[in-house]
Scaffold this active site. Structure first.
Site, mmCIF file in Angstrom:
data_model
loop_
_atom_site.group_PDB
_atom_site.id
_atom_site.type_symbol
_atom_site.label_atom_id
_atom_site.label_comp_id
_atom_site.label_asym_id
_atom_site.label_seq_id
_atom_site.Cartn_x
_atom_site.Cartn_y
_atom_site.Cartn_z
ATOM 1 N N ASP A 1 -3.141 -11.627 11.025
ATOM 2 C CA ASP A 1 -4.265 -10.798 10.565
ATOM 3 C C ASP A 1 -5.500 -11.051 11.102
ATOM 4 O O ASP A 1 -6.566 -10.872 10.755
ATOM 5 C CB ASP A 1 -4.493 -10.826 9.085
ATOM 6 C CG ASP A 1 -3.319 -9.587 8.407
ATOM 7 O OD1 ASP A 1 -2.790 -8.932 9.189
ATOM 8 O OD2 ASP A 1 -3.406 -9.797 7.212
ATOM 9 N N CYS B 1 13.297 10.703 0.586
ATOM 10 C CA CYS B 1 12.540 10.006 -0.421
ATOM 11 C C CYS B 1 11.146 9.654 -0.161
ATOM 12 O O CYS B 1 10.536 9.635 0.866
ATOM 13 C CB CYS B 1 12.950 8.310 -0.465
ATOM 14 S SG CYS B 1 12.046 7.504 -1.942
ATOM 15 N N CYS C 1 -7.552 4.282 -0.555
ATOM 16 C CA CYS C 1 -6.442 3.346 -0.863
ATOM 17 C C CYS C 1 -7.225 2.291 -1.978
ATOM 18 O O CYS C 1 -8.184 1.617 -1.411
ATOM 19 C CB CYS C 1 -5.907 2.649 0.172
ATOM 20 S SG CYS C 1 -4.859 1.142 -0.032
ATOM 21 N N SER D 1 -6.230 -0.862 -2.686
ATOM 22 C CA SER D 1 -6.392 -2.064 -1.827
ATOM 23 C C SER D 1 -7.868 -2.200 -0.988
ATOM 24 O O SER D 1 -8.391 -3.143 -0.993
ATOM 25 C CB SER D 1 -5.237 -2.411 -0.760
ATOM 26 O OG SER D 1 -4.151 -2.710 -1.534
ATOM 27 N N LYS E 1 -17.607 -2.795 0.947
ATOM 28 C CA LYS E 1 -18.590 -3.738 0.449
ATOM 29 C C LYS E 1 -19.362 -3.081 -0.564
ATOM 30 O O LYS E 1 -20.056 -3.638 -1.546
ATOM 31 C CB LYS E 1 -19.395 -3.856 1.741
ATOM 32 C CG LYS E 1 -18.503 -4.820 2.939
ATOM 33 C CD LYS E 1 -18.239 -5.851 2.297
ATOM 34 C CE LYS E 1 -17.628 -6.864 3.640
ATOM 35 N NZ LYS E 1 -16.108 -6.410 3.568
ATOM 36 N N CYS F 1 -3.241 -3.213 -4.654
ATOM 37 C CA CYS F 1 -2.466 -2.301 -5.381
ATOM 38 C C CYS F 1 -1.148 -2.551 -4.720
ATOM 39 O O CYS F 1 -1.025 -2.633 -3.316
ATOM 40 C CB CYS F 1 -3.090 -0.891 -5.216
ATOM 41 S SG CYS F 1 -1.796 0.219 -5.947
ATOM 42 N N ASP F 2 0.046 -2.394 -5.598
ATOM 43 C CA ASP F 2 1.379 -2.487 -4.997
ATOM 44 C C ASP F 2 1.959 -1.067 -5.628
ATOM 45 O O ASP F 2 3.114 -1.462 -5.385
ATOM 46 C CB ASP F 2 1.999 -3.704 -5.469
ATOM 47 C CG ASP F 2 1.420 -5.216 -5.060
ATOM 48 O OD1 ASP F 2 1.156 -4.911 -3.952
ATOM 49 O OD2 ASP F 2 1.432 -5.830 -5.827
ATOM 50 N N CYS G 1 2.915 1.497 -4.226
ATOM 51 C CA CYS G 1 3.606 2.199 -3.462
ATOM 52 C C CYS G 1 4.941 1.272 -2.863
ATOM 53 O O CYS G 1 6.098 1.838 -2.791
ATOM 54 C CB CYS G 1 2.622 2.716 -1.846
ATOM 55 S SG CYS G 1 2.327 1.349 -1.119
#
Length: 361
Positions: free
Chosen positions: A144, A202, A225, A227, A234, A252-253, A255
């Site tokens: 990253d 799906c 989003c 996340s 900012k 956020c998880d 999904c």
């Protein structure tokens, strides 16, 4: 990169097999190798940037198509070794925390220590093992830390397929894992991509997104989003998303939690990813009561630390504004109504009004 070969060129086929074995010895679940032709991804990347879906993540636009051209990012690159490491730790069930408005939901990847250092150190150890066999060679480690199309590279190496939420999915490990890359100037044999993806019809991830950030299959508008809103943004979080954020105070998880493939997601054996400070099951009020010194001390070594104390408080204020009303919450919010941070003040004021603690003007 300048590759200085050993006295005789190594057996690259054998070296590739050794790399995969060494990677597992170092704690990675898998390692795979890809070439560097990502030209097929350039049009999609350009379109995504043109639509402004990257939001305030200016570095994505600044590097442009270099993200899809590894040899421009690191001259001399001919092969990319990609690894992944699962991070899911045993703890309180995510659904239970999301359902309890008094609790703070923190993305599962951030419950332990910062993954950047863990993966980077292991990748460097892998690079050193390669050097011991192949001699001096050109390489760069990325976690990253650069404009790398890591999901596309991992997909090309056969480590999985891109889910409709845009994350990489693996049949054995789902999507709860970190990716890292080792760019090299070694002509290693590439692994084949998977013959097909396995999402079928799906659309669970698309339907589950609280802010409808997955605007089309495989396409996420980061500006929507959670996340992005709770980590990367900012300034103030737009009003239209604050109620939908609920009690998600860092990432956020959703999904991933609804994805059928994550039924198979294994827990990580990596001790650095073990849950710290009970963050899998903690009240919004407890976290909101932390002083800046508390935040600095407890979040040291955590990915959460980089958002800073003011952003942390403002995210928590939204959670408190969405929680079932109580006198304790009202008191805590009122106590920070005149916080020195404008960002905190704005989100606290919204929380007070959203929950009805003060009247809307």
């Amino acid at each position: 990169m300048n590759h200085t070969s050993a006295q005789s060129a190594p057996d690259y086929q054998q070296l590739a097999q050794s790399i995969k074995s060494w990677a597992q010895e170092l704690g990675f679940a898998r390692a795979a190798i890809s070439g560097i032709d990502l030209s097929h991804a350039e049009a999609g990347l350009s379109e995504w940037l043109a639509k402004g879906f990257h939001g305030e993540m200016d570095y994505m636009a600044r590097h442009g198509l270099k993200r899809a051209r590894p040899a421009e990012l690191v001259p001399g690159t001919v092969s990319v070794i990609t690894i992944f490491m699962p991070y899911l730790a045993a703890g309180q069930a995510p659904d239970a925390i999301l359902a309890d408005t008094s609790k703070a939901y923190i993305s599962r990847y951030a419950l332990g220590r910062d993954y950047h250092k863990v993966l980077r150190q292991r990748l460097q150890q892998l690079a050193d093992k390669i050097s011991a066999v192949a001699g001096e060679y050109g390489h760069r480690v990325f976690v990253d830390s650069a404009p790398v199309l890591e999901v596309e590279i991992a997909k090309q190496a056969g480590l999985g397929w891109r889910g409709k939420h845009s994350l990489l999915l693996n049949r054995e490990f789902g999507s709860f894992y970190f990716l890292g890359e080792l760019f090299t100037d070694l002509p290693l044999p590439a692994d084949p991509p998977l013959p097909k993806e396995h999402c079928g019809k799906c659309t669970a991830c698309i339907e589950a997104c609280p802010t409808q950030a997955i605007v089309a299959p495989y396409q996420v508008d980061a500006r929507r989003c959670i996340s992005y809103l709770t980590i990367e943004l900012k300034g103030a979080i737009p009003l239209e998303f604050r109620r939908a954020i609920g009690n998600r105070v860092y990432g956020c998880d959703d999904c991933q939690l609804v994805c059928p493939w994550n039924r198979f997601a294994a827990h990580s054996a990596e001790t650095d990813f073990a849950i710290r400070h009970g963050l899998d099951d903690v009240s919004l009020l407890e976290l909101f009561g932390w002083t800046e010194a508390d935040f600095t001390q407890k979040m040291a070594g955590s990915p959460i630390y980089r958002i800073g104390y003011a952003k942390w408080l403002s995210n928590l204020a939204i959670g408190l504004g969405n929680a079932s009303p109580s006198a304790a919450i009202a008191s805590a919010l009122l106590a920070r109504r005149h916080d020195e941070s404008e960002l905190v003040r704005e989100h606290v004021e919204w929380a007070l009004r959203n929950a009805g603690y003060v009247e809307n003007e």
